[in-house]
Design an enzyme around this catalytic site. Sequence first.
Site, mmCIF file in Angstrom:
data_model
loop_
_atom_site.group_PDB
_atom_site.id
_atom_site.type_symbol
_atom_site.label_atom_id
_atom_site.label_comp_id
_atom_site.label_asym_id
_atom_site.label_seq_id
_atom_site.Cartn_x
_atom_site.Cartn_y
_atom_site.Cartn_z
ATOM 1 N N MET A 99 26.133 98.508 63.387
ATOM 2 C CA MET A 99 25.561 98.070 64.663
ATOM 3 C C MET A 99 24.981 96.660 64.545
ATOM 4 O O MET A 99 25.283 95.782 65.357
ATOM 5 C CB MET A 99 24.476 99.052 65.110
ATOM 6 N N ASP A 122 17.788 92.660 56.376
ATOM 7 C CA ASP A 122 17.750 94.081 56.022
ATOM 8 C C ASP A 122 16.976 94.217 54.715
ATOM 9 O O ASP A 122 16.697 93.221 54.035
ATOM 10 C CB ASP A 122 19.172 94.639 55.878
ATOM 11 N N HIS A 182 19.644 97.633 74.899
ATOM 12 C CA HIS A 182 20.494 98.739 74.467
ATOM 13 C C HIS A 182 21.962 98.338 74.497
ATOM 14 O O HIS A 182 22.577 98.256 75.548
ATOM 15 C CB HIS A 182 20.243 99.960 75.366
#
Length: 720
Positions: free
Chosen positions: A324, A343, A450
Amino acid sequence: MIYQGETLSVRYLDDGIAELNLNAPGAVNKFDLKTLECLNEALNALYQQSDLKGLLITSDKDAFIVGADITEFLGLFAKPAEELSQWLTRANDIFNKLEDLPVPTLSAINGHALGGGCECVLATDFRLADITARIGLPETRLGIMPGFGGTVRLPRLLGADSAMEIITAGKDKKAQDALKLGLVDAVVAPTALKDAALSMIKDAIAGKLDWQKRRAQKKAPLTLNKIEATMSFTMAKAMVAQVAGKHYPAPMTAVIAIEAAARMSRDEALVVENKHFITLAKTDVAQSLVGIFLNDQYIKGKAKKAAKEGQPTKKGVVLGAGIMGGGIAYQSALKGVPVLMKDIAVPSLDLGMAEAAKLLNKQLERGRIDGVKMAKVLSGITPSLHYAGAEDADIVVEAVVENPKIKAAVLAEVESNVSDTTVIASNTSTIPINLLAQSLKRPENFCGMHFFNPVHRMPLVEIIRGEHTSEETISRVVAYAAKMGKSPIVVNDCPGFFVNRVLFPYFAGFSLLLRDGADFTQVDKVMEKQFGWPMGPAYLLDVVGIDTAHHAQAVMAEGFPDRMGKNYKDAVDVMFEQQRFGQKNGNGFFAYSVDRRGKPKKNVDPAVAELLAPVLGAATDFTSDEIIARMMIPMINEVVRCLEECIIATPAEADMALVYGLGFPPFRGGVFRYIDTLGLAEYVAMADKFAHLGAVYEVPTGLREKAAKGESYYTQQVNA
């Protein structure tokens, strides 16, 4: 000056050559009602010119003519058939007047010449294009067909097969492709267009180019013998039936019109085109597809306004790599906004970069980008284990695991590593934005963003406004989403936001059908083949992931216990308990194997019937109408509630969210267009028959009141 109108003018250049220059107020030239009248007046003036030797048609805009003014369509289509026929006849009389001028004519095409613009250039003897030109007839994509002579002149110019391919596909052709087909006579550099056009028209005037022969060809019947015609039209119909299907009648109607007029002269053929155009214009499909176009323009208009109001995003941060995060980073970098992809684990960063590289390689293989562009996009994504470089970011998109505690911690952490003006957006599908905002010191700079999976393919992005979200924040995130090539739709915070909130009542309808004895394969077949969804509910659940859907259903039940809570075990519960999570692990309602292209292939699994037996009622044979009603009423009611509760602002935005986010059948136009087409009173009467099934079938009060007053949700058009 021979003529000066609001949208075009005509003047002499030299030696009897006139230039008709298209230059409407505003950004683009359109063939609206006003321009048609101006063209008619200009032609009348030209017919009075005794010294006229030739005519050039040019444009002062970046595009020649982008097409008809689609905002006028629904009003025109609502007129009685006879009145609509008269309008078409008058328009074609004007184009015939252009084609019948007693001198050679030439269109000098720059940029787009689409729809009515294409039909205009077809009426001239010669067509010269610059390399930026794109020419086509997109009408079938709006549920109609060319109505200004496109189905008459194009087959006579190119031959039936090439013309039918262009018209039924509704796609435009680049200049070089148009040249190969014979749609244009030459292609030149933009700077050479005017001089080349003058040279060509002078050659025609001098008799070096036979303009009268060209013209005669377009006015005569098609040069096909009986056997050739039979083969050509039979093959075209078979191809169109396979590609377009029964829900989209326009491509087939266009083929039928071309076939019916093949042995006719121009004027006779135009009568045939007129009749078939009106048939299509009066269909619900045309209303729906034109409505979708207008709704899309409305959303784009809102995004443009937001871009003007909010500061542009020059640098972004994506928190959380993987599929994603990698998809979001790729989309941002592809559209020119570099990102820091952060990350906590190197393997995740590697996965995110691999996802971006995979998507770019596909683009490279298809010839959509070159190696230089690929390298530039990849260099626009900076993988990192640290926040260094995030301090000057304009927007942060958090895309970590869907866990409220983890998200809250990550959001608080990133807030302390960015500037006071940085906007932070959470990519979440189920967690309330107001809940996540509690972890932040600057909740006014926070909203939801979203994305739908896969990010690179799904056009919708829901922008979720929290209680404290500022309008500046919304404007900036809407503008960023639009910059990424997405269709942003703003919704207010609630469980499931808009798309998931309205999807789960649909799944509830599915569970209730199975509980009452329906066969899930029959339900899928009806919802795909009859209603038009790309996937039936069982297949969709498998693609979404049974585990994901099971979790989301629990969230929805907590948020709306009266409607979405359930007191029985359903098929999704069984699949979840059996760890049949769908495509992701090869087994769900269906079993999945891998086809030759590496894509999941759906197969019926006999074991499923036995697994589901304890939660299924006695086998019952439901009609297609019953299945559609029981599946759609819960979704429709929830969509209406979202509008009444101001979760979503307009019917237009609701319908586009459904089409772009869920694949709602475009030919039905979205929920509000669909119930307008049914008639609100008819819908209420239908829904009331199923009210005994539970709260999701209860018609919202506002809808019932509108039905009683004879109202609808749409007027004739949506204004951007």
